[in-house]
Write a protein that holds these residues in place. Structure first.
Motif, PDB file in Angstrom:
ATOM      1  N   ALA A  10       0.834  -1.245  -0.023  1.00 60.62           N
ATOM      2  CA  ALA A  10       0.134  -0.045  -0.007  1.00 60.62           C
ATOM      3  C   ALA A  10       0.836   1.283  -0.016  1.00 60.62           C
ATOM      4  O   ALA A  10       0.425   2.189  -0.702  1.00 60.62           O
ATOM      5  N   TYR A  11       1.997   1.023   0.888  1.00 58.71           N
ATOM      6  CA  TYR A  11       2.939   2.604   0.809  1.00 58.71           C
ATOM      7  C   TYR A  11       3.618   2.758  -0.614  1.00 58.71           C
ATOM      8  O   TYR A  11       3.559   3.751  -0.993  1.00 58.71           O
ATOM      9  N   ILE A  12       4.080   1.594  -1.197  1.00 60.14           N
ATOM     10  CA  ILE A  12       4.753   1.655  -2.676  1.00 60.14           C
ATOM     11  C   ILE A  12       3.690   2.144  -3.755  1.00 60.14           C
ATOM     12  O   ILE A  12       3.872   3.062  -4.265  1.00 60.14           O
ATOM     13  N   HIS A  13       2.096   1.738  -3.364  1.00 59.60           N
ATOM     14  CA  HIS A  13       1.303   2.113  -4.342  1.00 59.60           C
ATOM     15  C   HIS A  13       0.920   3.684  -3.972  1.00 59.60           C
ATOM     16  O   HIS A  13       0.705   4.314  -5.053  1.00 59.60           O
ATOM     17  N   MET A  14       0.980   4.331  -2.780  1.00 60.84           N
ATOM     18  CA  MET A  14       0.852   5.660  -2.661  1.00 60.84           C
ATOM     19  C   MET A  14       1.772   6.287  -3.300  1.00 60.84           C
ATOM     20  O   MET A  14       1.732   7.336  -3.911  1.00 60.84           O
ATOM     21  N   VAL A  15       3.168   5.854  -3.100  1.00 62.46           N
ATOM     22  CA  VAL A  15       4.239   6.630  -3.593  1.00 62.46           C
ATOM     23  C   VAL A  15       3.987   6.813  -5.171  1.00 62.46           C
ATOM     24  O   VAL A  15       4.408   7.607  -5.766  1.00 62.46           O
ATOM     25  N   GLN A  16       3.782   5.534  -5.741  1.00 61.94           N
ATOM     26  CA  GLN A  16       3.488   5.442  -7.260  1.00 61.94           C
ATOM     27  C   GLN A  16       2.623   6.378  -7.514  1.00 61.94           C
ATOM     28  O   GLN A  16       2.679   7.169  -8.382  1.00 61.94           O
ATOM     29  N   HIS A  17       1.478   6.659  -6.913  1.00 56.31           N
ATOM     30  CA  HIS A  17       0.313   7.449  -7.157  1.00 56.31           C
ATOM     31  C   HIS A  17       1.059   8.915  -7.014  1.00 56.31           C
ATOM     32  O   HIS A  17       0.610   9.725  -7.771  1.00 56.31           O
ATOM     33  N   LEU A  18       1.957   9.332  -5.944  1.00 53.24           N
ATOM     34  CA  LEU A  18       2.175  10.665  -5.878  1.00 53.24           C
ATOM     35  C   LEU A  18       3.321  11.169  -7.275  1.00 53.24           C
ATOM     36  O   LEU A  18       3.424  11.967  -7.580  1.00 53.24           O
ATOM     37  N   ILE A  19       3.948  10.080  -7.419  1.00 50.01           N
ATOM     38  CA  ILE A  19       5.099  10.057  -8.570  1.00 50.01           C
ATOM     39  C   ILE A  19       4.085  10.480  -9.941  1.00 50.01           C
ATOM     40  O   ILE A  19       4.497  11.492 -10.587  1.00 50.01           O
ATOM     41  N   GLU A  20       3.031   9.794 -10.136  1.00 50.09           N
ATOM     42  CA  GLU A  20       2.166  10.221 -11.284  1.00 50.09           C
ATOM     43  C   GLU A  20       1.597  11.317 -11.337  1.00 50.09           C
ATOM     44  O   GLU A  20       1.686  12.151 -12.148  1.00 50.09           O
ATOM     45  N   ARG A  21       1.479  12.154 -10.114  1.00 47.20           N
ATOM     46  CA  ARG A  21       0.925  13.282  -9.949  1.00 47.20           C
ATOM     47  C   ARG A  21       2.072  14.176 -10.362  1.00 47.20           C
ATOM     48  O   ARG A  21       1.818  15.236 -10.756  1.00 47.20           O
ATOM     49  N   CYS A  22       3.319  13.867  -9.869  1.00 49.99           N
ATOM     50  CA  CYS A  22       4.567  14.759 -10.254  1.00 49.99           C
ATOM     51  C   CYS A  22       4.602  15.015 -11.753  1.00 49.99           C
ATOM     52  O   CYS A  22       5.099  15.700 -12.334  1.00 49.99           O
ATOM     53  N   LEU A  23       4.346  13.644 -12.471  1.00 46.77           N
ATOM     54  CA  LEU A  23       4.478  13.399 -13.761  1.00 46.77           C
ATOM     55  C   LEU A  23       3.497  14.556 -14.538  1.00 46.77           C
ATOM     56  O   LEU A  23       3.790  15.127 -15.593  1.00 46.77           O
ATOM     57  N   LEU A  24       2.290  14.750 -13.832  1.00 45.92           N
ATOM     58  CA  LEU A  24       1.343  15.408 -14.483  1.00 45.92           C
ATOM     59  C   LEU A  24       1.768  16.933 -14.636  1.00 45.92           C
ATOM     60  O   LEU A  24       1.494  17.733 -15.292  1.00 45.92           O
ATOM     61  N   PHE A  25       2.725  17.191 -13.443  1.00 43.89           N
ATOM     62  CA  PHE A  25       3.182  18.720 -13.301  1.00 43.89           C
ATOM     63  C   PHE A  25       4.374  18.789 -14.102  1.00 43.89           C
ATOM     64  O   PHE A  25       5.080  19.729 -14.029  1.00 43.89           O
ATOM     65  N   GLY A  26       5.022  17.747 -14.833  1.00 49.74           N
ATOM     66  CA  GLY A  26       6.096  17.730 -15.706  1.00 49.74           C
ATOM     67  C   GLY A  26       7.446  17.670 -14.801  1.00 49.74           C
ATOM     68  O   GLY A  26       8.422  18.263 -15.442  1.00 49.74           O
TER      69      GLY A  26
END
Length: 73
Positions: A10-26
């Motif tokens: 679950a922690y890794i999944h949360m980090v992945q989700h936050l990285i995906e948000r960073c990608l949206l910001f370029g």
């Protein structure tokens, strides 16, 4: 599966989700590592490890993403 395994996933999944948000910001990997360390208290080694895992599994996406970042700068 032990309880610790589930929470680690679950922690890794949360980090992945936050990285995906960073990608949206370029953001670059370095910018994302800094942002998650500062704003989400996630260790840089964790963020970079998850990022590199995503790169390994999604080579074409990250190739295109890198090209897009180069052209926008």
């Amino acid at each position: 599966m032990a309880l610790g395994d589930s929470s680690a996933a679950a922690y890794i999944h949360m980090v992945q989700h936050l990285i995906e948000r960073c990608l949206l910001f370029g953001m670059s990997m370095e910018e994302c590592v800094d942002a998650l360390s500062k704003h989400a208290n996630i260790g840089p080694i964790i963020t970079s490890t998850v990022w590199k895992g995503l790169e390994k599994e999604n080579k074409e996406f990250f190739k295109s993403y890198g090209q897009w970042r180069e052209t926008r700068n």
